[in-house]
Design a protein around this motif. Structure first.
Motif, PDB file in Angstrom:
ATOM      1  N   UNK A   1       6.291   6.976  -8.322  1.00 54.87           N
ATOM      2  CA  UNK A   1       5.940   6.027  -9.178  1.00 54.87           C
ATOM      3  C   UNK A   1       6.924   5.013  -9.552  1.00 54.87           C
ATOM      4  N   UNK A   2       7.966   5.310  -9.980  1.00 49.87           N
ATOM      5  CA  UNK A   2       8.870   5.036 -11.105  1.00 49.87           C
ATOM      6  C   UNK A   2       9.853   4.488 -10.312  1.00 49.87           C
ATOM      7  N   UNK A   3       9.638   4.242  -9.220  1.00 55.57           N
ATOM      8  CA  UNK A   3      11.359   3.717  -8.051  1.00 55.57           C
ATOM      9  C   UNK A   3      10.303   1.980  -7.515  1.00 55.57           C
ATOM     10  N   UNK A   4       9.498   2.246  -7.398  1.00 51.32           N
ATOM     11  CA  UNK A   4       8.545   0.274  -7.175  1.00 51.32           C
ATOM     12  C   UNK A   4       7.256   0.305  -7.223  1.00 51.32           C
ATOM     13  N   UNK A   5       7.286   0.053  -9.276  1.00 52.04           N
ATOM     14  CA  UNK A   5       6.340  -0.088  -9.862  1.00 52.04           C
ATOM     15  C   UNK A   5       5.108  -1.724  -9.143  1.00 52.04           C
ATOM     16  N   UNK A   6       4.308  -1.824  -9.264  1.00 52.52           N
ATOM     17  CA  UNK A   6       3.570  -3.572  -9.756  1.00 52.52           C
ATOM     18  C   UNK A   6       4.747  -3.890 -10.666  1.00 52.52           C
ATOM     19  N   UNK A   7       4.748  -5.426 -10.490  1.00 52.02           N
ATOM     20  CA  UNK A   7       4.506  -5.907  -9.168  1.00 52.02           C
ATOM     21  C   UNK A   7       5.522  -5.649  -8.359  1.00 52.02           C
TER      22      UNK A   7
ATOM     23  N   UNK B   1       0.808  -1.576  -0.094  1.00 57.26           N
ATOM     24  CA  UNK B   1      -0.374   0.160  -0.045  1.00 57.26           C
ATOM     25  C   UNK B   1       1.258   1.268  -0.167  1.00 57.26           C
ATOM     26  N   UNK B   2       1.788   1.105   0.721  1.00 58.97           N
ATOM     27  CA  UNK B   2       2.698   2.441   0.945  1.00 58.97           C
ATOM     28  C   UNK B   2       3.036   3.390  -0.706  1.00 58.97           C
ATOM     29  N   UNK B   3       3.647   2.040  -1.044  1.00 60.66           N
ATOM     30  CA  UNK B   3       4.740   1.353  -2.398  1.00 60.66           C
ATOM     31  C   UNK B   3       3.114   2.160  -3.911  1.00 60.66           C
TER      32      UNK B   3
END
Length: 276
Positions: free
Chosen positions: A191-197, A144-146
């Motif tokens: 949002x560029x650092x830790x995108x899904x998955x 949720x944080x990322x």
């Protein structure tokens, strides 16, 4: 820029192609403070209470890592553990600081470990608080944080995940962090650092077990028993892997040890750094 943002802006210096915003407060033995990766975070937001509590005895150095706070990065930058580590080394070099005690919070804990592993001579003692750096299954809290998208409601939900004491999550804090998270370019970087998955980013921030076992620095591990973001098990693992280590667990504490137990955390740090 409001007064809160003004307090988050410190001095700046060039660390390679990155213009690093940082705080340099107090005098004495230098202590490097490496912040976590929450949305809208900055070094000052993460460490303001610790800086106030420790500045009479130590020189506190608190940089905004690339992509966070008020540090400026070039277009097209690719975020990685290697990039952040080089920024940290360049930061110490630019200040002429040969060796520091290091306190790393969460994501910053992984970077503190990276410094100790790859540049062991630069580290005197190591403090890891709610630290990333070993393999673990992505928690719903960290996901949720990322995965945060800017809104006051979303920021309130994130703050509630961080804190055990829900009274800490007041309207002013939520609004301050929300406004920080929606400054121009901030969410794009985040949002560029830790995108899904996102499990892959947990894995990318983990260090090789043999490398962690090779750490010879005296190490203090600190964790909140009720942490919903980074599981207590990570610090239990680190305590097994780092030979000269001790672990302090705070009950009634989430992921904000330095805020929820600011005075006790400060006393713990002072005692650990002063011990023979």
């Amino acid at each position: 820029m409001n007064s809160q943002q003004n307090s988050e802006v410190g001095q700046s210096l060039h660390t390679g192609s990155i213009l690093t915003n940082y705080h340099d407060v107090g005098a004495g033995e230098p202590v490097l403070l490496l912040h976590g990766s929450g949305p809208g975070v900055s070094a000052w937001a993460n460490w303001r209470l610790s800086i106030q509590g420790l500045k009479d005895q130590y020189r506190l150095l608190a940089p905004d890592l690339a992509g966070f706070g008020f540090t400026q990065v070039p277009d097209g930058i690719v975020y990685s553990r290697e990039l952040w580590l080089q920024q940290i080394v360049d930061f110490l070099d630019a200040l002429g600081v040969e060796q520091v005690n290091v306190i790393g919070n969460s994501f910053g804990g992984s970077m503190a470990l990276a410094l100790a592993i790859h540049h062991p001579q630069r580290v005197k003692r190591l403090i890891l608080m709610g630290s990333v750096g070993v393999p673990f299954e992505l928690t719903p809290g960290l996901d949720a944080v990322w995965g945060y998208t800017p809104s006051e409601d979303n920021m309130r939900a994130i703050m509630r995940i961080f804190a055990y004491d829900q009274n800490l999550v007041g309207d002013d804090l939520v609004r301050m962090r929300f406004e920080a998270s929606r400054r121009a370019g901030v969410h794009e970087a985040y949002s560029a650092m830790f995108p899904f998955p996102r499990q892959r980013w947990v894995d990318a921030m983990a260090h090789d077990e043999a490398a962690i076992r090779g750490i010879r620095h005296k190490t203090l591990l600190v964790h909140g028993r009720d942490d919903k973001v980074i599981p207590l098990a990570t610090s239990l693992t680190l305590q097994q892997w780092i030979d000269d280590s001790q672990l302090h667990i705070f009950g009634r504490c989430g992921h904000w040890t330095q805020i929820e137990h600011a005075r006790d955390f400060g006393q713990l740090v002072r005692h650990f750094l002063a011990a023979e």
